[in-house]
Design a protein around this motif. Structure first.
Motif, PDB file in Angstrom:
ATOM      1  N   PHE A  81      -0.198  -5.821  -9.359  1.00  0.00           N
ATOM      2  CA  PHE A  81       0.087  -6.218  -7.865  1.00  0.00           C
ATOM      3  C   PHE A  81       1.664  -6.188  -7.606  1.00  0.00           C
ATOM      4  N   TYR A  82       2.383  -6.961  -8.340  1.00  0.00           N
ATOM      5  CA  TYR A  82       3.832  -6.725  -8.244  1.00  0.00           C
ATOM      6  C   TYR A  82       4.274  -5.879  -9.203  1.00  0.00           C
ATOM      7  N   SER A  99       0.691   2.316  -1.607  1.00  0.00           N
ATOM      8  CA  SER A  99       0.266   3.398  -0.836  1.00  0.00           C
ATOM      9  C   SER A  99      -0.843   3.099  -0.020  1.00  0.00           C
ATOM     10  N   ASP A 100      -1.534   1.829  -0.150  1.00  0.00           N
ATOM     11  CA  ASP A 100      -2.865   1.560   0.473  1.00  0.00           C
ATOM     12  C   ASP A 100      -2.748   1.419   2.012  1.00  0.00           C
ATOM     13  N   LEU A 108       3.519  -3.672   7.339  1.00  0.00           N
ATOM     14  CA  LEU A 108       4.716  -4.384   8.191  1.00  0.00           C
ATOM     15  C   LEU A 108       6.116  -4.378   7.732  1.00  0.00           C
ATOM     16  N   PHE A 109       5.955  -4.217   6.205  1.00  0.00           N
ATOM     17  CA  PHE A 109       7.431  -4.231   5.725  1.00  0.00           C
ATOM     18  C   PHE A 109       7.992  -2.968   4.869  1.00  0.00           C
ATOM     19  N   GLY A 110       6.833  -1.915   4.937  1.00  0.00           N
ATOM     20  CA  GLY A 110       7.371  -0.665   4.334  1.00  0.00           C
ATOM     21  C   GLY A 110       7.203  -0.937   2.708  1.00  0.00           C
ATOM     22  N   ALA A 111       7.114   0.564   2.254  1.00  0.00           N
ATOM     23  CA  ALA A 111       7.255   0.902   0.864  1.00  0.00           C
ATOM     24  C   ALA A 111       8.018   1.975   0.657  1.00  0.00           C
ATOM     25  N   GLY A 116       3.989   5.036  -8.295  1.00  0.00           N
ATOM     26  CA  GLY A 116       2.477   5.628  -7.910  1.00  0.00           C
ATOM     27  C   GLY A 116       2.689   6.063  -6.277  1.00  0.00           C
ATOM     28  N   ILE A 117       3.836   5.555  -5.637  1.00  0.00           N
ATOM     29  CA  ILE A 117       3.967   5.840  -4.422  1.00  0.00           C
ATOM     30  C   ILE A 117       4.751   6.973  -3.873  1.00  0.00           C
ATOM     31  N   ASN A 118       3.953   8.122  -3.330  1.00  0.00           N
ATOM     32  CA  ASN A 118       4.404   9.439  -3.202  1.00  0.00           C
ATOM     33  C   ASN A 118       5.421   9.626  -1.929  1.00  0.00           C
TER      34      ASN A 118
END
Ligand code: ZN
Length: 269
Positions: A81-82, A99-100, A108-111, A116-118
Motif C-alpha cells: 500500500f505504501y 493507478s486504481d 483527490l491528491f494525485g499520483a 507500477g504507475i504508467n
C-alpha cells in the motif's frame, strides 16, 4: 483511464479553521531573524501574519486519508500500500500512490509515474493557504504578547537523574484564533456520478479525522487541535463559466461534517 480528461465543474468548499489549542507550523531555520524566537512560526513575507500553508493542510489530509483507506481495504502487506518512497535529507518518507480509478486518495491528491504507475494522475483538489480572519487579527493585535499575532510558549525537558530543566521557547498562534480556508475540487464527472460522491465523502472524512488529530508540530503535546466551522459549498457547473449560469450554494447549518457532506451531495444530485 484514471482521468476522463473532462472539466465538468468546480466545487469550492470554504469556511473557517478555529484553533482549539495553540498552533505551531514552523519555518526553515535559514529564515530566522536576528533577535527572533527559538522556534518561529511561518509568516507571510509581506504582511508578517502567521498563516497555514495549503501544503501543510493538504499533506495532513492526504496522510490521514491514506491510513484510513489502508485500514478499510485488504492489502497483502504494508509496503504494497505504501509503495512510494521519497528521501528528504536522510529521512525516508513512505506513502501511497496508485493507478486504481476508484482510489479517492489518488483521485483527490494525485499520483506520479513509477512503482507500477504508467501515467501521471493530476490531483483534483487544490488547498489554498489559510489566512487569519480580520476578527482574529484585531483580537490578537489588542493583546501584548511581545510578538506580532502570536505567543511564546516555554517548555522544559527534565533530566531524569538531576531533574535539571532544559528550557526552550516555541512560538505559536494562540488558541481561539480563526483562519479562512478554501478547498477547490475540480470535477470531471457530474455530481450524481459515484466517483464524484466518493471523492467528496473521502474529503470530508479527512476533514473529520483531522479534527481529532493535529495540524503542525508538537501534536502529541496538545498543539494544533482544530475545528472546521461555518462551511459553505459553491458548486459551479461548466455552464457557470461558459454561460453565466448560477452557482449552487449550500451552507452548513449546524450539521456535523459528515451530515453536511451528504446534504451537499443530495442537493447537487
Ligand atoms: Zn491510490
Amino acid at each position: 483511464m484514471s482521468n476522463t480528461g473532462k472539466l465538468t465543474g468546480k466545487l469550492i468548499i470554504s469556511g473557517q479553521i478555529e484553533l482549539k489549542t495553540g498552533l505551531h507550523i514552523g519555518t526553515n531555520k535559514d529564515t530566522l531573524e536576528i533577535g527572533g524566537v527559538d522556534n518561529p512560526v511561518i509568516r507571510d513575507p509581506l504582511t508578517r501574519e502567521p498563516y497555514i500553508p495549503g501544503s501543510s493542510l493538504k499533506g495532513k489530509l492526504r496522510s490521514l486519508l491514506e491510513r484510513a483507506q489502508f485500514s478499510a481495504q485488504p492489502y497483502d502487506n504494508i509496503e504494497q500500500f505504501y509503495n512510494k518512497t521519497m528521501t528528504t535529507g536522510n529521512i525516508l518518507v513512505r506513502h501511497h500512490e496508485c493507478s486504481d480509478e476508484s482510489c479517492t486518495v489518488c483521485r483527490l491528491f494525485g499520483a506520479s509515474t513509477g512503482a507500477g504507475i504508467n501515467e501521471n494522475r493530476p490531483g483534483r483538489l487544490i488547498t489554498e493557504d489559510c489566512r487569519m480572519t480580520g476578527e482574529s487579527k484585531e483580537q490578537l493585535e489588542a493583546i501584548d504578547t511581545g510578538l506580532y499575532l502570536t505567543e511564546q510558549k516555554s517548555e522544559n525537558t527534565l533530566d531524569r537523574i538531576t531533574s535539571a530543566a532544559n528550557p526552550r521557547q516555541q512560538e505559536r498562534v494562540p488558541r481561539g484564533t480563526s483562519f479562512s480556508f478554501t478547498l477547490i475540487y475540480t470535477a470531471d464527472t457530474t455530481p450524481n456520478n459515484n466517483l464524484f460522491k466518493a471523492d467528496i465523502r473521502s474529503l470530508f472524512t479527512a476533514l473529520r479525522l483531522l479534527e481529532d488529530d493535529a495540524l503542525g508540530g508538537s501534536g502529541s503535546r496538545g498543539y494544533g487541535r482544530i475545528a472546521f466551522k461555518d462551511l459553505k459549498a459553491a458548486y459551479r457547473p461548466l455552464e457557470y463559466y461558459t454561460e453565466a449560469k448560477d452557482e449552487v450554494i449550500i451552507s452548513q447549518n449546524g450539521e456535523t461534517l459528515m451530515a453536511y457532506a451528504e446534504k451537499v451531495l443530495s442537493t447537487l444530485e
